[in-house]
Design a protein around this motif. Sequence first.
Motif, short mmCIF file in Angstrom:
data_model
loop_
_atom_site.label_atom_id
_atom_site.label_comp_id
_atom_site.label_asym_id
_atom_site.label_seq_id
_atom_site.Cartn_x
_atom_site.Cartn_y
_atom_site.Cartn_z
N GLU A 73 -14.14 -36.37 95.36
CA GLU A 73 -15.18 -35.54 94.57
C GLU A 73 -14.19 -34.31 94.42
N LEU A 74 -13.47 -33.91 95.07
CA LEU A 74 -12.77 -32.54 94.74
C LEU A 74 -11.47 -32.79 93.94
N SER A 75 -10.95 -34.02 93.71
CA SER A 75 -9.88 -34.34 92.89
C SER A 75 -9.91 -35.17 91.77
N GLN A 76 -11.18 -35.12 91.33
CA GLN A 76 -11.26 -36.21 90.21
C GLN A 76 -10.90 -35.40 88.84
N GLY A 78 -10.58 -33.73 85.20
CA GLY A 78 -11.39 -32.82 84.48
C GLY A 78 -11.62 -31.50 85.28
N PRO A 79 -12.71 -30.94 84.59
CA PRO A 79 -13.13 -29.78 85.25
C PRO A 79 -12.96 -29.59 86.65
N ALA A 80 -12.70 -28.80 87.22
CA ALA A 80 -12.87 -28.78 89.01
C ALA A 80 -13.90 -28.12 89.45
N LEU A 81 -14.41 -26.85 88.60
CA LEU A 81 -15.44 -26.05 89.33
C LEU A 81 -16.64 -26.65 89.63
N PRO A 82 -17.11 -27.56 88.56
CA PRO A 82 -18.08 -28.32 88.94
C PRO A 82 -18.06 -29.08 90.14
N ALA A 83 -17.12 -29.59 90.33
CA ALA A 83 -16.82 -30.69 91.62
C ALA A 83 -17.17 -29.55 92.79
N VAL A 84 -16.30 -28.80 92.79
CA VAL A 84 -16.72 -27.82 93.99
C VAL A 84 -18.06 -27.25 94.22
N ARG A 85 -18.64 -26.83 93.39
CA ARG A 85 -20.09 -26.42 93.19
C ARG A 85 -21.12 -27.68 93.87
N ALA A 86 -20.65 -28.83 93.38
CA ALA A 86 -21.41 -29.99 93.69
C ALA A 86 -21.35 -30.19 95.12
N VAL A 87 -20.12 -30.23 95.69
CA VAL A 87 -19.73 -30.33 97.13
C VAL A 87 -20.53 -29.35 97.89
N VAL A 88 -20.32 -28.19 97.48
CA VAL A 88 -21.20 -27.07 98.25
C VAL A 88 -22.77 -27.21 98.46
N ARG A 89 -23.20 -27.57 97.15
CA ARG A 89 -24.57 -28.09 97.11
C ARG A 89 -24.97 -29.20 97.80
N LEU A 132 -10.40 -29.98 104.66
CA LEU A 132 -11.23 -29.47 103.74
C LEU A 132 -10.87 -28.24 102.98
N GLU A 133 -10.09 -27.11 103.73
CA GLU A 133 -9.81 -26.13 103.08
C GLU A 133 -8.63 -26.29 101.95
N THR A 134 -7.84 -27.34 102.33
CA THR A 134 -6.90 -27.68 101.32
C THR A 134 -7.37 -28.46 100.07
N LEU A 135 -8.38 -29.33 100.41
CA LEU A 135 -9.13 -29.86 99.26
C LEU A 135 -9.44 -28.80 98.32
N LEU A 136 -10.26 -27.95 98.82
CA LEU A 136 -11.03 -26.78 98.07
C LEU A 136 -9.95 -25.87 97.25
N HIS A 137 -9.04 -25.66 98.09
CA HIS A 137 -8.02 -24.75 97.52
C HIS A 137 -7.43 -25.57 96.42
N SER A 138 -6.88 -26.72 96.56
CA SER A 138 -6.46 -27.41 95.61
C SER A 138 -7.20 -27.60 94.09
N ALA A 139 -8.52 -27.70 94.37
CA ALA A 139 -9.55 -27.93 93.12
C ALA A 139 -9.79 -26.46 92.61
N LEU A 140 -9.65 -25.37 93.42
CA LEU A 140 -9.97 -24.01 92.95
C LEU A 140 -8.77 -23.62 92.06
N VAL A 141 -7.18 -23.79 92.63
CA VAL A 141 -6.17 -23.76 91.81
C VAL A 141 -6.12 -24.28 90.36
N ARG A 142 -6.80 -25.62 90.55
CA ARG A 142 -6.73 -26.50 89.15
C ARG A 142 -7.83 -25.59 88.47
N ALA A 143 -8.99 -25.29 89.06
CA ALA A 143 -9.90 -24.48 88.02
C ALA A 143 -9.33 -23.31 87.40
N GLN A 144 -8.59 -22.61 88.26
CA GLN A 144 -7.96 -21.07 87.78
C GLN A 144 -7.05 -21.87 86.63
N ALA A 145 -6.29 -22.71 86.89
CA ALA A 145 -5.22 -23.12 85.79
C ALA A 145 -6.00 -23.69 84.62
#
Length: 194
Positions: A73-76, A78-89, A132-145
């Motif tokens: 879910e978090l490393s697919q 394309g856009p990373a932020l929708p995946a982060v939001r989907a996991v939290v939801r 989990l923190e590493t997966l979220l962090h990686s996705a958020l770094v990608r989202a920022q980039a």
Amino acid sequence: MARTKEFDPDAALQSALELFWRRGYEATSMTDLVEHLGVGRASLYATFGNKHELYLKALDRYQQARNPQLLRELSQPGPALPAVRAVVRRFATEAATEGGRLSGCFVTNTAAELAPHDTAAARRVEHNWDHLETLLHSALVRAQAQGELPADRNPLALARMLLVLMQGLRVVGKASADPARVQDAAEQALTLLD
């Protein structure tokens, strides 16, 4: 000649996981396990060790089953932020369902029941949270980039906040009959990603 096992250890471990997840460590006796699994006490000890060892193996199995889903879910691409939001939801939705309320998250349950006084359980909980923190962090770094997350945001701090939120959702969801409580909290936290 060695005797072959008269039961499927894999199925027995899954069944033990389900019982521990539903009832907790302390509330599950070896007698409960013998009855629930339909396996003799001697066979359980010979295959899994004592109750504590069986619990830890069940916890390992739980994590092995769920971690690949989060990774997908978090490393697919394309856009990373929708995946982060989907996991939290998804965590909020699961916590707010009747099934989530009855059993909660096995890792979160272990953190509350055993981690304060059980080093082996605490290590496994910490490993799960680190993952989990590493997966979220990686996705958020990608989202920022990719320009999805503002440059002034700290991806590591946000990942840690989401980790704590997600674990808190599991605890509150287990105890609260009001699904809006966890869903509103998740949505409010997600505004920090805008």
